[in-house]
Design an enzyme around this catalytic site. Structure first.
Site, short mmCIF file in Angstrom:
data_model
loop_
_atom_site.label_atom_id
_atom_site.label_comp_id
_atom_site.label_asym_id
_atom_site.label_seq_id
_atom_site.Cartn_x
_atom_site.Cartn_y
_atom_site.Cartn_z
N SER A 137 0.82 -1.21 0.00
CA SER A 137 0.00 0.00 0.00
C SER A 137 0.85 1.27 0.00
O SER A 137 1.63 1.50 -0.92
CB SER A 137 -0.96 -0.04 1.19
N ASP A 177 -2.47 6.22 -3.60
CA ASP A 177 -1.33 5.61 -2.92
C ASP A 177 -0.77 4.48 -3.77
O ASP A 177 -1.18 4.30 -4.92
CB ASP A 177 -1.71 5.12 -1.52
N ASP A 193 -5.84 2.20 -3.69
CA ASP A 193 -7.13 1.98 -3.04
C ASP A 193 -7.51 3.14 -2.12
O ASP A 193 -8.53 3.09 -1.46
CB ASP A 193 -7.15 0.66 -2.28
N ASP A 214 -1.04 1.28 -4.06
CA ASP A 214 -1.90 0.28 -4.71
C ASP A 214 -3.24 0.87 -5.13
O ASP A 214 -4.15 0.14 -5.54
CB ASP A 214 -2.10 -0.94 -3.82
#
Length: 447
Positions: free
Chosen positions: A102, A242, A246, A244
């Site tokens: 993340s 960010d 999400d 990833d």
């Protein structure tokens, strides 16, 4: 059984240290694969990743693990976490895997698992996989039943199509100048493409990943570069994702940061006016600002609070029939369009409202004044400081002091040995005094 590997968002750690190794990834593939070998159909797992260097190593190890127990693997390469969830469901796969840490730096990596419905695994499924990991000695497939691996080349196009479908056909982004910061992460290709295809003028930053620069002074946790670019280029708005993709943080045309609470206020109230909001409110965590709760209450809407973690937000949404939820940090879950947080989909809802209202972002996206809020961390060496009677008493006294005027949230971190002390209220001086008083007692007890 106590969790050893899974945290609030999958398995995460420093690569090639502790348990975040290639050997561990292969073991996870074997355990998760064995757990989802149900029925007589040919079993399949979808694997995506972000752009960090260790993704190659973890990907190959997971492929070895899954194929060794008889599961076929579909590789989609660098893709956002919500894209993996989407493709898992659309391809009728038994399991989805996202290799990502993340917003963490490149040295870390993680493994997130999704079930065949595209939702993150339940606690029960994770505990059963943990048990298989502890047990070891996986049941390997017979030679003729070993799985195959295949890479699909059109995954990006499939996700972009799905993202654009979250907007009505008549909504176009023509005339909007947007700065998009992809954190050198998983969305570096798909997010700018989606916004451009809908008509926006796109200025993309954080789109040159090299394996080592993910989240490095860019992205939703480091918005300074985007703030500068928005103001310098005269853009209407800035969108920061960010690693990833999400989560989402927005910057208005003046360079001011708009966090997840303001985004939830906008989407929740907008959807309520359109008759699209379900559940009569919005789901957020205990960390969301009291100002959001008051704003929604003024709109006749409820704010339902959960523990910190998007999985708990989603759990409450599914249980209560809500379709808008998120976190102050920028995770936005819109279950009409996605089964997990999707920064790009949430950004499109914001941009659509910008088009509909014809107002500048600075006016549209600042719907309430946040009450003063202060969060401090106290590190401790061991034990359970919150069980101490002195700590409990100072917390009780603070709650009495803030009653009717603010809130207090005290919790241990789920990822490191710290106690998080957060207070908010109308009086900033009082809030600071309360937090400092609690932190001092916790520090004394933990010493």
């Amino acid at each position: 059984m106590t969790r050893k590997f899974f945290g609030t968002d999958g398995i995460r750690g420093r690569t090639n240290q502790g348990f975040m190794t290639a050997a561990m990834a292969m073991a996870v593939g074997q355990a998760a694969g064995a757990h989802f070998l149900r029925g007589t159909h040919k079993h399949r797992v979808v694997i995506g990743k972000d752009t960090r260097l260790s993704g190659y190593m973890m990907e190959n190890a997971l492929v070895a693990g899954f194929t060794s127990v008889g599961m076929d693997v579909v590789l989609v390469g660098p893709m956002p976490t919500p894209a993996v969830a989407l493709l898992t469901r659309s391809m009728r796969a038994d399991l989805g895997v996202m290799i990502s840490a993340s917003h963490n730096p490149f040295q870390d990596n993680g493994i997130k698992l999704f079930g065949p419905d595209g939702f993150k695994l339940s606690d029960e499924d994770e505990m059963q996989i943990e048990a298989l990991l502890e047990q070891g000695n996986p049941q390997l497939a017979a030679s003729e039943a070993i799985g195959r691996a295949r890479r699909i080349e059109d995954a990006r196009g499939r996700y972009i199509h799905a993202v654009k479908a979250s907007l009505p056909d008549q909504v176009r982004l023509d005339g909007l100048k947007i700065v998009v910061d992809c954190a050198h992460g998983a969305a570096y290709q798909v997010a700018p493409s989606a916004f451009w295809e809908l008509g926006a003028e796109v200025i993309a930053i954080g789109v040159t990943p090299n394996g080592l620069n993910i989240n490095d002074r860019v992205g939703s946790t480091h918005v300074e570069a985007m703030q500068e670019r928005v103001v310098a280029s005269g853009a209407d708005i800035g969108i920061a994702l960010d690693g990833d993709a999400d989560r989402l943080i927005v910057v208005d045309e003046k360079g001011s940061i708009v966090d997840g609470d303001q985004i939830m206020a906008l989407i929740g109230s907008s959807w309520a006016r359109q008759g699209r909001l379900r559940g009569g409110g919005v789901v957020a965590t205990v960390m969301s600002n009291l100002g959001l709760e008051r704003y929604l209450g003024g709109q006749g809407l409820e704010l339902v609070r959960t523990k910190v973690g998007d999985r708990y937000v989603l759990g409450a949404m599914r249980a209560g029939g809500y379709n808008v939820g998120g976190e102050q940090s920028g995770h936005m879950i819109l279950t009409d369009h996605a089964t997990t947080g999707d920064g790009t989909v949430a950004a499109l809802q914001v941009l659509a409202e910008l088009v509909r209202e014809g107002k500048p972002a600075s006016e549209l996206l600042h719907l309430f004044d946040p009450v003063p809020q202060l969060l401090k961390n106290v590190r401790f060496g061991g034990g359970k400081p919150l069980d101490n009677s002195r700590v409990q008493q100072v917390i009780a006294d603070a709650e009495d002091e803030l009653r009717g005027k603010g809130r207090l949230v005290i919790r241990p971190s789920g990822t490191e040995p710290v106690i998080r002390v957060m207070a908010e209220g109308d009086d900033a001086t009082q809030v600071e005094a309360v937090v400092d008083r609690i932190c001092a007692v916790v520090a004394e007890v933990a010493a």
